[in-house]
Design a protein around this motif. Structure first.
Motif, PDB file in Angstrom:
ATOM      1  N   THR A   1      58.193  15.906 -38.890  1.00  0.00           N
ATOM      2  CA  THR A   1      57.096  15.083 -39.401  1.00  0.00           C
ATOM      3  C   THR A   1      56.483  14.193 -38.324  1.00  0.00           C
ATOM      4  OG1 THR A   1      58.673  13.389 -40.104  1.00  0.00           O
ATOM      5  CG2 THR A   1      58.002  15.016 -41.758  1.00  0.00           C
ATOM      6  N   GLU A   2      57.284  13.780 -37.348  1.00  0.00           N
ATOM      7  CA  GLU A   2      56.795  12.875 -36.304  1.00  0.00           C
ATOM      8  C   GLU A   2      57.258  13.350 -34.932  1.00  0.00           C
ATOM      9  OE1 GLU A   2      57.897   8.773 -37.006  1.00  0.00           O
ATOM     10  OE2 GLU A   2      58.006   9.176 -39.153  1.00  0.00           O
ATOM     11  N   LEU A   3      56.378  13.179 -33.947  1.00  0.00           N
ATOM     12  CA  LEU A   3      56.705  13.519 -32.568  1.00  0.00           C
ATOM     13  C   LEU A   3      56.146  12.418 -31.676  1.00  0.00           C
ATOM     14  CD1 LEU A   3      57.671  15.915 -30.574  1.00  0.00           C
ATOM     15  CD2 LEU A   3      55.233  16.190 -30.240  1.00  0.00           C
ATOM     16  N   THR A   4      56.963  11.930 -30.763  1.00  0.00           N
ATOM     17  CA  THR A   4      56.536  10.886 -29.833  1.00  0.00           C
ATOM     18  C   THR A   4      56.952  11.282 -28.422  1.00  0.00           C
ATOM     19  OG1 THR A   4      56.866   9.218 -31.559  1.00  0.00           O
ATOM     20  CG2 THR A   4      56.665   8.422 -29.308  1.00  0.00           C
ATOM     21  N   VAL A   5      56.036  11.079 -27.473  1.00  0.00           N
ATOM     22  CA  VAL A   5      56.332  11.325 -26.065  1.00  0.00           C
ATOM     23  C   VAL A   5      56.080  10.029 -25.307  1.00  0.00           C
ATOM     24  CG1 VAL A   5      55.834  12.712 -24.025  1.00  0.00           C
ATOM     25  CG2 VAL A   5      55.624  13.731 -26.305  1.00  0.00           C
ATOM     26  N   VAL A   6      57.092   9.601 -24.541  1.00  0.00           N
ATOM     27  CA  VAL A   6      57.021   8.334 -23.805  1.00  0.00           C
ATOM     28  C   VAL A   6      57.216   8.609 -22.314  1.00  0.00           C
ATOM     29  CG1 VAL A   6      58.113   6.079 -23.504  1.00  0.00           C
ATOM     30  CG2 VAL A   6      57.894   7.052 -25.792  1.00  0.00           C
ATOM     31  N   TRP A   7      56.383   7.966 -21.510  1.00  0.00           N
ATOM     32  CA  TRP A   7      56.490   8.030 -20.054  1.00  0.00           C
ATOM     33  C   TRP A   7      56.447   6.596 -19.539  1.00  0.00           C
ATOM     34  CZ3 TRP A   7      51.905   6.617 -17.285  1.00  0.00           C
ATOM     35  CH2 TRP A   7      52.061   6.609 -15.899  1.00  0.00           C
ATOM     36  N   ASN A   8      57.439   6.195 -18.759  1.00  0.00           N
ATOM     37  CA  ASN A   8      57.527   4.833 -18.197  1.00  0.00           C
ATOM     38  C   ASN A   8      57.353   3.752 -19.263  1.00  0.00           C
ATOM     39  OD1 ASN A   8      58.058   5.684 -15.639  1.00  0.00           O
ATOM     40  ND2 ASN A   8      56.019   5.308 -14.834  1.00  0.00           N
ATOM     41  N   GLY A   9      57.950   3.956 -20.428  1.00  0.00           N
ATOM     42  CA  GLY A   9      57.873   2.972 -21.508  1.00  0.00           C
ATOM     43  C   GLY A   9      56.553   2.955 -22.254  1.00  0.00           C
ATOM     44  N   LYS A  10      55.644   3.848 -21.907  1.00  0.00           N
ATOM     45  CA  LYS A  10      54.328   3.911 -22.544  1.00  0.00           C
ATOM     46  C   LYS A  10      54.232   5.183 -23.366  1.00  0.00           C
ATOM     47  CE  LYS A  10      49.416   4.169 -21.464  1.00  0.00           C
ATOM     48  NZ  LYS A  10      48.408   4.314 -20.417  1.00  0.00           N
ATOM     49  N   THR A  11      53.814   5.051 -24.625  1.00  0.00           N
ATOM     50  CA  THR A  11      53.631   6.222 -25.472  1.00  0.00           C
ATOM     51  C   THR A  11      52.375   6.958 -25.023  1.00  0.00           C
ATOM     52  OG1 THR A  11      54.707   5.150 -27.345  1.00  0.00           O
ATOM     53  CG2 THR A  11      53.295   7.033 -27.843  1.00  0.00           C
ATOM     54  N   VAL A  12      52.545   8.222 -24.621  1.00  0.00           N
ATOM     55  CA  VAL A  12      51.410   9.022 -24.177  1.00  0.00           C
ATOM     56  C   VAL A  12      50.977  10.043 -25.231  1.00  0.00           C
ATOM     57  CG1 VAL A  12      51.814   8.714 -21.715  1.00  0.00           C
ATOM     58  CG2 VAL A  12      52.912  10.613 -22.902  1.00  0.00           C
ATOM     59  N   LEU A  13      51.831  10.262 -26.244  1.00  0.00           N
ATOM     60  CA  LEU A  13      51.473  11.140 -27.353  1.00  0.00           C
ATOM     61  C   LEU A  13      52.253  10.703 -28.584  1.00  0.00           C
ATOM     62  CD1 LEU A  13      49.988  13.797 -28.283  1.00  0.00           C
ATOM     63  CD2 LEU A  13      52.168  14.916 -27.912  1.00  0.00           C
ATOM     64  N   ASP A  14      51.540  10.564 -29.689  1.00  0.00           N
ATOM     65  CA  ASP A  14      52.145  10.232 -30.975  1.00  0.00           C
ATOM     66  C   ASP A  14      51.506  11.171 -31.988  1.00  0.00           C
ATOM     67  OD1 ASP A  14      53.733   8.938 -32.790  1.00  0.00           O
ATOM     68  OD2 ASP A  14      52.534   7.116 -32.884  1.00  0.00           O
ATOM     69  N   ALA A  15      52.292  12.081 -32.565  1.00  0.00           N
ATOM     70  CA  ALA A  15      51.731  13.111 -33.444  1.00  0.00           C
ATOM     71  C   ALA A  15      52.457  13.161 -34.775  1.00  0.00           C
ATOM     72  CB  ALA A  15      51.815  14.471 -32.765  1.00  0.00           C
ATOM     73  N   GLN A  16      51.741  13.608 -35.789  1.00  0.00           N
ATOM     74  CA  GLN A  16      52.317  13.842 -37.107  1.00  0.00           C
ATOM     75  C   GLN A  16      52.209  15.329 -37.403  1.00  0.00           C
ATOM     76  OE1 GLN A  16      50.174  11.278 -39.756  1.00  0.00           O
ATOM     77  NE2 GLN A  16      51.216   9.462 -39.019  1.00  0.00           N
ATOM     78  N   PHE A  17      53.320  15.945 -37.787  1.00  0.00           N
ATOM     79  CA  PHE A  17      53.356  17.366 -38.105  1.00  0.00           C
ATOM     80  C   PHE A  17      53.521  17.518 -39.606  1.00  0.00           C
ATOM     81  CE2 PHE A  17      55.188  19.379 -33.942  1.00  0.00           C
ATOM     82  CZ  PHE A  17      54.167  18.816 -33.222  1.00  0.00           C
ATOM     83  N   GLY A  18      53.299  18.725 -40.091  1.00  0.00           N
ATOM     84  CA  GLY A  18      53.480  19.041 -41.502  1.00  0.00           C
ATOM     85  C   GLY A  18      54.118  20.407 -41.645  1.00  0.00           C
ATOM     86  N   PRO A  19      54.211  20.913 -42.879  1.00  0.00           N
ATOM     87  CA  PRO A  19      54.898  22.182 -43.119  1.00  0.00           C
ATOM     88  C   PRO A  19      54.158  23.401 -42.590  1.00  0.00           C
ATOM     89  CG  PRO A  19      53.923  21.358 -45.139  1.00  0.00           C
ATOM     90  CD  PRO A  19      53.757  20.281 -44.117  1.00  0.00           C
ATOM     91  N   ALA A  20      52.905  23.266 -42.196  1.00  0.00           N
ATOM     92  CA  ALA A  20      52.134  24.419 -41.723  1.00  0.00           C
ATOM     93  C   ALA A  20      52.412  24.776 -40.269  1.00  0.00           C
ATOM     94  CB  ALA A  20      50.639  24.151 -41.907  1.00  0.00           C
ATOM     95  N   VAL A  21      53.224  24.005 -39.569  1.00  0.00           N
ATOM     96  CA  VAL A  21      53.545  24.284 -38.164  1.00  0.00           C
ATOM     97  C   VAL A  21      54.643  25.345 -38.116  1.00  0.00           C
ATOM     98  CG1 VAL A  21      54.402  23.278 -36.016  1.00  0.00           C
ATOM     99  CG2 VAL A  21      52.864  21.967 -37.474  1.00  0.00           C
ATOM    100  N   SER A  22      54.502  26.287 -37.199  1.00  0.00           N
ATOM    101  CA  SER A  22      55.424  27.425 -37.127  1.00  0.00           C
ATOM    102  C   SER A  22      56.831  27.036 -36.684  1.00  0.00           C
ATOM    103  CB  SER A  22      54.874  28.482 -36.167  1.00  0.00           C
ATOM    104  OG  SER A  22      54.891  27.975 -34.854  1.00  0.00           O
ATOM    105  N   LYS A  23      57.762  27.945 -36.931  1.00  0.00           N
ATOM    106  CA  LYS A  23      59.155  27.788 -36.500  1.00  0.00           C
ATOM    107  C   LYS A  23      59.198  27.642 -34.983  1.00  0.00           C
ATOM    108  CE  LYS A  23      63.555  30.262 -36.664  1.00  0.00           C
ATOM    109  NZ  LYS A  23      64.267  31.393 -37.252  1.00  0.00           N
ATOM    110  N   ASN A  24      60.106  26.811 -34.488  1.00  0.00           N
ATOM    111  CA  ASN A  24      60.271  26.552 -33.056  1.00  0.00           C
ATOM    112  C   ASN A  24      58.929  26.221 -32.385  1.00  0.00           C
ATOM    113  OD1 ASN A  24      63.024  27.117 -33.321  1.00  0.00           O
ATOM    114  ND2 ASN A  24      62.666  29.282 -32.970  1.00  0.00           N
TER     115      ASN A  24
END
Length: 103
Positions: free
Chosen positions: A45-68
């Motif tokens: 449901t949630e994905l966060t990517v942090v570089w040097n303490g700064k969030t560079v990507l914050d995403a929300q996923f749902g059931p329509a996203v494929s396996k792996n």
């Protein structure tokens, strides 16, 4: 807990490209098993990517996203050796955090 994510990050001309392959079943909750029963929903449901303490990507996923799921994106900044930390959470409360150094 799920298998580790495969993360690659490389910087070129001041732009860092990050590629992430996440290991997750990503069940929609709409598929039936061999007995005809619905397979319970289980997805990121949630994905966060942090570089040097700064969030560079914050995403929300749902059931329509494929396996792996595979995700690739770029951000300005980054230097060789810096760490990129990727964290996901799913609808059942599971989570995973992995990191990689920028090459």
């Amino acid at each position: 807990m799920a298998n580790p994510m495969k993360i690659r990050a490389a910087v070129k001309d001041g732009v860092t490209e990050v590629k992430v392959l996440m290991s997750h079943e990503m069940e929609t909750g709409q598929r039936k098993d061999s007995s005809g029963n619905l397979v319970p929903a289980h997805f990121i449901t949630e994905l966060t990517v942090v570089w040097n303490g700064k969030t560079v990507l914050d995403a929300q996923f749902g059931p329509a996203v494929s396996k792996n799921p595979y995700l690739a994106f770029k951000f300005k900044g980054g230097a060789k050796g810096d760490k990129v930390v990727v964290t996901w959470k799913d609808n059942k409360g599971d989570s995973r955090t992995d990191e990689a150094a920028i090459a």
